[in-house]
Motif scaffolding. Structure first.
Motif, PDB file in Angstrom:
ATOM      1  N   LYS A  38       2.675   3.297   6.566  1.00 36.78           N
ATOM      2  CA  LYS A  38       2.043   2.773   5.361  1.00 36.78           C
ATOM      3  C   LYS A  38       0.664   3.412   5.243  1.00 36.78           C
ATOM      4  O   LYS A  38      -0.081   3.471   6.221  1.00 36.78           O
ATOM      5  CB  LYS A  38       1.889   1.251   5.460  1.00 36.78           C
ATOM      6  N   HIS A  54      -2.771   3.193   4.552  1.00 40.66           N
ATOM      7  CA  HIS A  54      -3.987   2.415   4.287  1.00 40.66           C
ATOM      8  C   HIS A  54      -4.999   2.741   5.383  1.00 40.66           C
ATOM      9  O   HIS A  54      -4.631   3.294   6.424  1.00 40.66           O
ATOM     10  CB  HIS A  54      -3.684   0.923   4.160  1.00 40.66           C
ATOM     11  N   PRO A  55      -6.276   2.376   5.155  1.00 39.42           N
ATOM     12  CA  PRO A  55      -7.328   2.880   6.042  1.00 39.42           C
ATOM     13  C   PRO A  55      -7.175   2.500   7.519  1.00 39.42           C
ATOM     14  O   PRO A  55      -7.710   3.165   8.382  1.00 39.42           O
ATOM     15  CB  PRO A  55      -8.607   2.257   5.460  1.00 39.42           C
ATOM     16  N   GLY A  56      -6.461   1.421   7.810  1.00 34.53           N
ATOM     17  CA  GLY A  56      -6.381   0.992   9.202  1.00 34.53           C
ATOM     18  C   GLY A  56      -5.221   1.579   9.980  1.00 34.53           C
ATOM     19  O   GLY A  56      -5.173   1.468  11.212  1.00 34.53           O
ATOM     20  N   ALA A  57      -4.277   2.208   9.273  1.00 36.48           N
ATOM     21  CA  ALA A  57      -3.045   2.641   9.946  1.00 36.48           C
ATOM     22  C   ALA A  57      -3.346   3.627  11.081  1.00 36.48           C
ATOM     23  O   ALA A  57      -2.804   3.507  12.190  1.00 36.48           O
ATOM     24  CB  ALA A  57      -2.084   3.259   8.936  1.00 36.48           C
ATOM     25  N   TYR A 116       3.349  -2.400  13.041  1.00 35.85           N
ATOM     26  CA  TYR A 116       3.756  -2.911  11.733  1.00 35.85           C
ATOM     27  C   TYR A 116       3.650  -1.840  10.647  1.00 35.85           C
ATOM     28  O   TYR A 116       4.473  -1.770   9.747  1.00 35.85           O
ATOM     29  CB  TYR A 116       2.860  -4.106  11.399  1.00 35.85           C
ATOM     30  N   ASP A 117       2.626  -1.009  10.742  1.00 33.53           N
ATOM     31  CA  ASP A 117       2.412  -0.005   9.700  1.00 33.53           C
ATOM     32  C   ASP A 117       3.306   1.227   9.858  1.00 33.53           C
ATOM     33  O   ASP A 117       3.346   2.068   8.972  1.00 33.53           O
ATOM     34  CB  ASP A 117       0.943   0.447   9.695  1.00 33.53           C
TER      35      ASP A 117
END
Lengths: 559, 97
Positions: free
Chosen positions: B14, B16-19, B71-72
């Motif tokens: 996914k 997004h900045p945290g992946a 999860y990502d």
């Protein structure tokens, strides 16, 4: 319906069935608290965020369901961290919701800004930094699903203040977040193959852990073990997953396990490692753990298979389903030879109890308390010698009755988690066994206990030391005692009375056991300080790095 | 091109900045070695593709299993046949004046 992000969050938590939230408010979480003002969720104000997260853990460990704690940004979030890491290592579903500075301030080193998301990546099962109000509709239910699905674990949701204050029109509510039912698509041929290995084993042993409890598989385990007469050894996290009074029960394995348990495991030819992760405290020197055994490893978390010990046969799946399926294919077998051998080994190398007249020996105190309180009493422990004595000597006959920090070994766990368990079961008595070291690490929660007046009885086994450190210095560091003896010792009974929780010091009682009994059977909170011998050690003990059969102490003739 | 010492892990994640923090954090926390990373968004930008160059040793099984738990991370694929020159010539990315 028009709601702001804080109201939406609280509504979504209500929809998840959350009745209690423990936390401490602060600038970045005030909108959430404003929304709580209108909610029927009860908020419990702890005195430290770590206490809040351990109370949530207490609810979760006692009930098996996800519980929620709140903290503000910055120090609020960092104070949660130890308890979140604790939940991660013991696979406990806790949802931590933290306020964050407004999104436009993130990265500016704003007041009470800390990267809660970054800090909690390695200690959560998953975490979210909410970037828009719409995301809440997905993130909150999803957090409950993640926390409880498969191998449970903690989830952190960081919500910037501007998102708590932003508004949204809600027409349709999202589904309530819940774990998917595990689909039972077991390979029957493989199940039969494992059954065959069990059926042809001469000396099988079940090595079971917390996975049996979180997988709600205690009954399935009992049926399985009884049908084929397989003895059961438990890890610290597995205590209570199999009844302590059962004739097939072998008690705790590992560093402070009973001699007969470690000897028998060393002999086994098939090791049924069910819901365990081969933790070093359970296995000792891994290269010498169950050296003659074929390993059958079942765990819900596929990454545990072959992580520490390569399995001969393994299934990554729901332990309850696997047990039920295996039970169909294993033979009914009384295993007379193996059970006779087991009983003989137990007789030759029993767990040594202290002399009865030594009434203030910690093991005697623990057994005395167990004899007084009802069988469904919840026991929380802190971390140290008292924890190991409880693990060795308290008869846990059902699951979810022992709340203990197994993986992280967090001193300070006991009191707040006991309070959490008592919140979930206010009609029950909850006993917190602690030490004079551990209790001071979250003693402020006596104030929360005084607020709630729950039936939490804290027992301090007081040896004026960090006992397990002192013990290791005595045994492995040439008696070089450093930083393990406290120079001064607080008057815990007086402190407790000062908090508004009845404090008792058994050293000042003429008939200490009668006072103890009387206090345990009364409703309401109490703290009981019990002085014990300063240099009492936990035996047997496997020296760190040694194999489980190289135990010190706890022998039949001698100490 | 076969490369016996190294293997390539292909991830779809996914976007997004945290992946990326989750993935690199995993390697640091579990003491896995990471020899190279290539990354970019794919499709409509909701997903990214990440290539991780890792040693072809006993830890490979754990690396894959731990990545699959994130999860990502949407998919994990291992490749033994890949063009290692891409990683060896990253300097070519910048046009020389």
């Amino acid at each position: 319906m028009k709601l702001n992000g804080a109201e939406l969050t609280i509504k979504l938590l209500e929809r998840q069935g959350i009745k209690k939230i423990i936390g401490i408010p602060g600038g970045a979480s005030l909108p959430l608290y404003d929304a709580l003002y209108e909610s029927n969720i009860e908020h419990i104000l702890s005195r430290h965020e770590q206490g809040a997260a351990f109370m949530a853990q207490g609810i979760s460990r006692a009930t098996g369901k996800a519980a929620v704690c709140f903290a503000t940004s910055g120090p609020g979030a960092t104070n949660l961290i130890t308890a979140i890491a604790d939940a991660k290592l013991d696979s406990i579903p806790v949802i931590a919701i933290t306020g964050q500075v407004s999104y436009s301030l993130i990265g500016t080193d704003a007041f009470q800004e800390v990267d809660a998301y970054g800090l909690t990546i390695p200690i959560t099962k998953h975490n979210f930094l909410v970037r828009s109000i719409k995301e809440l509709l997905y993130v909150i239910p999803e957090a409950f699903k993640i926390a409880q699905e498969g191998r449970p674990g903690p989830v952190l949701i960081d919500i910037p203040k501007n998102i708590q204050l932003a508004e949204i029109e809600i027409d349709v509510w999202p589904e309530i977040g819940a774990p998917l039912e595990s689909i039972n698509n077991l390979d029957l041929d493989y199940i039969k193959e494992i059954s065959q290995v069990i059926n042809s084993a001469k000396k099988p042993i079940l090595y079971i852990g917390g996975g049996i409890i979180s997988g709600n598989a205690t009954n399935a385990l009992k049926e399985f073990a009884e049908k084929n007469s397989i003895p059961v050894a438990a890890t610290l996290m597995g205590l209570g997953a199999f009844p302590a009074k059962h004739p097939l029960y072998l008690s705790m394995v590992g560093m402070h396990g009973a001699r007969y348990t470690n000897y028998l495991m060393n002999e086994c030819d098939v090791l049924l490692a069910f819901g365990v992760r081969f933790d070093d405290r359970a296995t000792g020197d891994m290269t010498k753990f169950c050296p003659n055994a074929r390993i059958v490893h079942i765990d819900i978390d596929n990454s545990e298979i072959n992580k520490i010990k390569t399995a001969n046969l393994s299934i990554s799946g729901n332990i309850k389903d696997v047990l039920a399926s295996l039970t169909k294919y294993i033979d009914e077998n009384p295993r007379t030879d193996w059970i006779n051998h087991l009983n003989k080994t137990k007789e030759e190398h029993p767990f040594i109890l202290p002399p009865e007249e030594d009434i203030l020996h910690p093991i005697n105190i623990i057994r005395y308390i167990a004899s007084i309180v009802s069988e469904d009493t919840i026991i929380a422990t802190d971390v140290g010698q008292h924890q190991m004595w409880v693990a060795q000597a308290y008869p846990f006959n059902k699951d979810r009755l022992l709340l203990t920090s197994g993986g992280l070994g967090t001193m300070g766990f006991g009191l707040p988690s006991a309070i959490g368990a008592a919140m979930a079961y206010p009609e029950k008595t909850v006993i917190c066994f602690s030490g004079d070291g551990s209790i001071l690490m979250n003693i402020q929660e006596l104030a929360t206990l005084a607020d709630l007046k729950l039936n939490v009885k804290t027992i301090i086994l007081n040896n004026k030391h960090l006992g397990l450190v002192r013990q290791q210095q005595e045994l492995f560091y040439r008696k070089h005692y450093i930083a393990s003896k406290f120079i001064t010792n607080p008057d815990f009974a007086t402190i407790s009375n000062g908090f508004g929780v009845k404090g008792i010091d058994l050293s000042k009682e003429e008939n200490p056991m009668a006072v103890l009994k009387d206090e345990l059977l009364k409703p309401g909170p109490a703290l009981i300080n019990i002085p014990i011998k300063e240099d009492e050690n936990v035996y047997p003990m496997v020296p760190p790095g040694k194999s489980n059969i190289e135990m010190i102490g706890g022998e039949n003739n001698g100490k | 091109m076969e490369n016996k010492d190294l293997t390539l892990v292909e991830l779809v994640v996914k976007n997004h900045p945290g992946a990326m923090s989750h993935i690199t954090g995993l390697f640091a926390r579990r003491a896995f070695n990471l020899e190279g990373i290539l990354c970019g968004s794919i499709g409509d930008g909701t997903r990214s593709k990440i290539y991780l160059l890792v040693r072809n040793d006993d830890l490979k099984e754990q690396i894959v299993k731990q990545l699959e738990k994130l999860y990502d991370v949407l998919s994990v694929t291992l490749h033994d046949d890949f063009n290692i020159r891409i990683f060896q010539n990253l300097d070519e990315l910048i046009k020389q004046p």
